[in-house]
Scaffold this active site. Structure first.
Site, PDB file in Angstrom:
ATOM      1  N   HIS A  17       0.832  -1.204   0.000  1.00 31.03           N
ATOM      2  CA  HIS A  17       0.000   0.000   0.000  1.00 31.03           C
ATOM      3  C   HIS A  17       0.871   1.260   0.000  1.00 31.03           C
ATOM      4  O   HIS A  17       0.669   2.165  -0.832  1.00 31.03           O
ATOM      5  CB  HIS A  17      -0.906  -0.007   1.229  1.00 31.03           C
ATOM      6  CG  HIS A  17      -1.820   1.170   1.322  1.00 31.03           C
ATOM      7  ND1 HIS A  17      -3.100   1.155   0.836  1.00 31.03           N
ATOM      8  CD2 HIS A  17      -1.640   2.417   1.849  1.00 31.03           C
ATOM      9  CE1 HIS A  17      -3.676   2.327   1.044  1.00 31.03           C
ATOM     10  NE2 HIS A  17      -2.802   3.117   1.662  1.00 31.03           N
ATOM     11  N   GLU A  18       1.812   1.303   0.921  1.00 34.89           N
ATOM     12  CA  GLU A  18       2.666   2.490   1.018  1.00 34.89           C
ATOM     13  C   GLU A  18       3.601   2.608  -0.184  1.00 34.89           C
ATOM     14  O   GLU A  18       3.937   3.722  -0.602  1.00 34.89           O
ATOM     15  CB  GLU A  18       3.480   2.446   2.322  1.00 34.89           C
ATOM     16  CG  GLU A  18       2.635   2.449   3.592  1.00 34.89           C
ATOM     17  CD  GLU A  18       1.674   3.627   3.667  1.00 34.89           C
ATOM     18  OE1 GLU A  18       1.972   4.689   3.092  1.00 34.89           O
ATOM     19  OE2 GLU A  18       0.606   3.483   4.293  1.00 34.89           O
ATOM     20  N   HIS A  21       1.870   4.550  -2.913  1.00 37.19           N
ATOM     21  CA  HIS A  21       2.009   6.000  -2.709  1.00 37.19           C
ATOM     22  C   HIS A  21       3.419   6.464  -3.084  1.00 37.19           C
ATOM     23  O   HIS A  21       3.595   7.505  -3.726  1.00 37.19           O
ATOM     24  CB  HIS A  21       1.744   6.357  -1.249  1.00 37.19           C
ATOM     25  CG  HIS A  21       0.333   6.153  -0.805  1.00 37.19           C
ATOM     26  ND1 HIS A  21      -0.756   6.595  -1.528  1.00 37.19           N
ATOM     27  CD2 HIS A  21      -0.184   5.571   0.318  1.00 37.19           C
ATOM     28  CE1 HIS A  21      -1.866   6.299  -0.880  1.00 37.19           C
ATOM     29  NE2 HIS A  21      -1.547   5.673   0.235  1.00 37.19           N
TER      30      HIS A  21
END
Length: 334
Positions: A17-18, A21
């Site tokens: 997820h990170e 980003h």
């Protein structure tokens, strides 16, 4: 051993997820000051050229700290200096990465272990399904009007419906038909008396197609669960925090690593959908703000955005602490 596997699997979801980003921030020319996995105090860190990479003590989250997230830092390489559309691609990349990870995991699980299709292989004698005229080879398309992408959808919607009358939309040799029946109770469960067809050795493209169906199913089930929550048909006792997640993950891992992989895909989809809820401090909250800025072509006041995210963060952390307290001290519920 199994607990470590579950922590590792959950950590990978957060990392993915990170990382979504992170790579979109870099692709848009934004400087990432820190890329961290976990929350709380740092237990490991390494300084890169522009980014501090860190691992924190609590494996329940993560963050990407970008330069220029406020108006005070609006120089070159700042998040603040980018257009609303570019900012939206950075924010949306985290949930999108979780969906991509889930698709890859589901594809591997299906390719190597097979799956249960919506095609019926057997109808139990003297069951509601037999009484309704359902035959082997029929395929279930909808249950009570809800699209059934997988047999798990069929089971979930029938179970949620209980012993009330259920309507199945079927694709048969005679075309699409509607079958209505009242489930029977067996060992506390509502059943209609059907057995799904097992596909044991799916090919590459069949596995790919089924992985998309299962991902859509998980997204639909998550939204269905949220619908139940927001209509008041669920309580705090129906929620589980990190403690429950690790407990379930450990139990699943002790049975099968493929089972743990499937559960990780389920969590990854949940993480994506929940993060897209337009609530302060979540990715969806940021996307809502940026969408307003994109439409109005005016930046919302920093003070408003700060208060918006602070309120959301406090509510989310309070909810997380309450659920964790329940998991540890009141596992039977409030």
């Amino acid at each position: 051993m199994y607990l470590l596997l579950s922590i590792f699997a959950f950590g990978l979801l957060v990392l993915g997820h990170e990382f979504g980003h992170f790579i979109m921030a870099r692709a848009n020319g934004v400087t990432v000051e820190e890329f961290s996995v976990g929350m709380g105090p740092r237990i490991w860190q390494k300084q890169g050229k522009n980014t501090l990479y860190s691992l924190k003590a609590l494996p329940i989250g993560g963050s990407v700290k970008m330069y220029g997230e406020t108006a005070d830092e609006a120089g070159e390489g700042s998040f603040f200096s980018k257009s609303p559309l570019r900012k939206m691609t950075i924010i949306a990349a985290g949930p999108i990465m979780n969906i991509i990870m889930a698709l890859l995991v589901l594809f591997a699980v299906i390719l190597f272990t097979g799956y249960s299709s919506n095609v019926i292989s057997e109808v139990i004698p003297d069951s509601p399904a037999q009484a309704a005229g359902i035959m082997p080879g029929d395929k279930i398309i909808r249950v009570n009007g809800e699209r059934a992408y997988t047999f798990q959808d069929v089971s979930t919607y029938i179970a949620y419906n209980g012993l009330n009358e259920v309507t199945l939309e079927m694709k048969t040799s005679e075309g699409t038909v509607i079958k209505t029946m009242t489930p029977m109770e067996s060992e506390g469960r509502a059943l209609v008396g059907i057995v799904p067809q097992s596909v044991e050795n799916p090919g590459f493209f069949e596995s790919m197609g089924e992985s998309f169906d299962q991902a859509r199913s998980l997204i639909t089930q998550t939204l269905f669960s949220l619908k139940i929550l927001f209509t008041g048909r669920a309580s705090l006792n129906d929620f589980g925090g990190p403690v429950t997640i690790f407990k379930i993950s450990s139990e699943v891992a002790s049975v099968s690593l493929w089972g743990l992989a499937s559960f990780a895909a389920f969590l990854s989809i949940n993480l994506a959908v929940l993060n897209l809820i337009p609530f302060p401090a979540l990715d969806g909250g940021w996307l809502l703000i940026l969408l307003v800025e994109l439409i109005t072509r005016r930046k919302l006041p920093d003070k408003f955005v700060g208060i918006w995210n602070t309120i959301g963060f406090v509510i989310l952390m309070s909810f997380m602490l309450l659920i964790t307290f329940k998991d540890i001290f009141l596992p039977g519920g409030f």
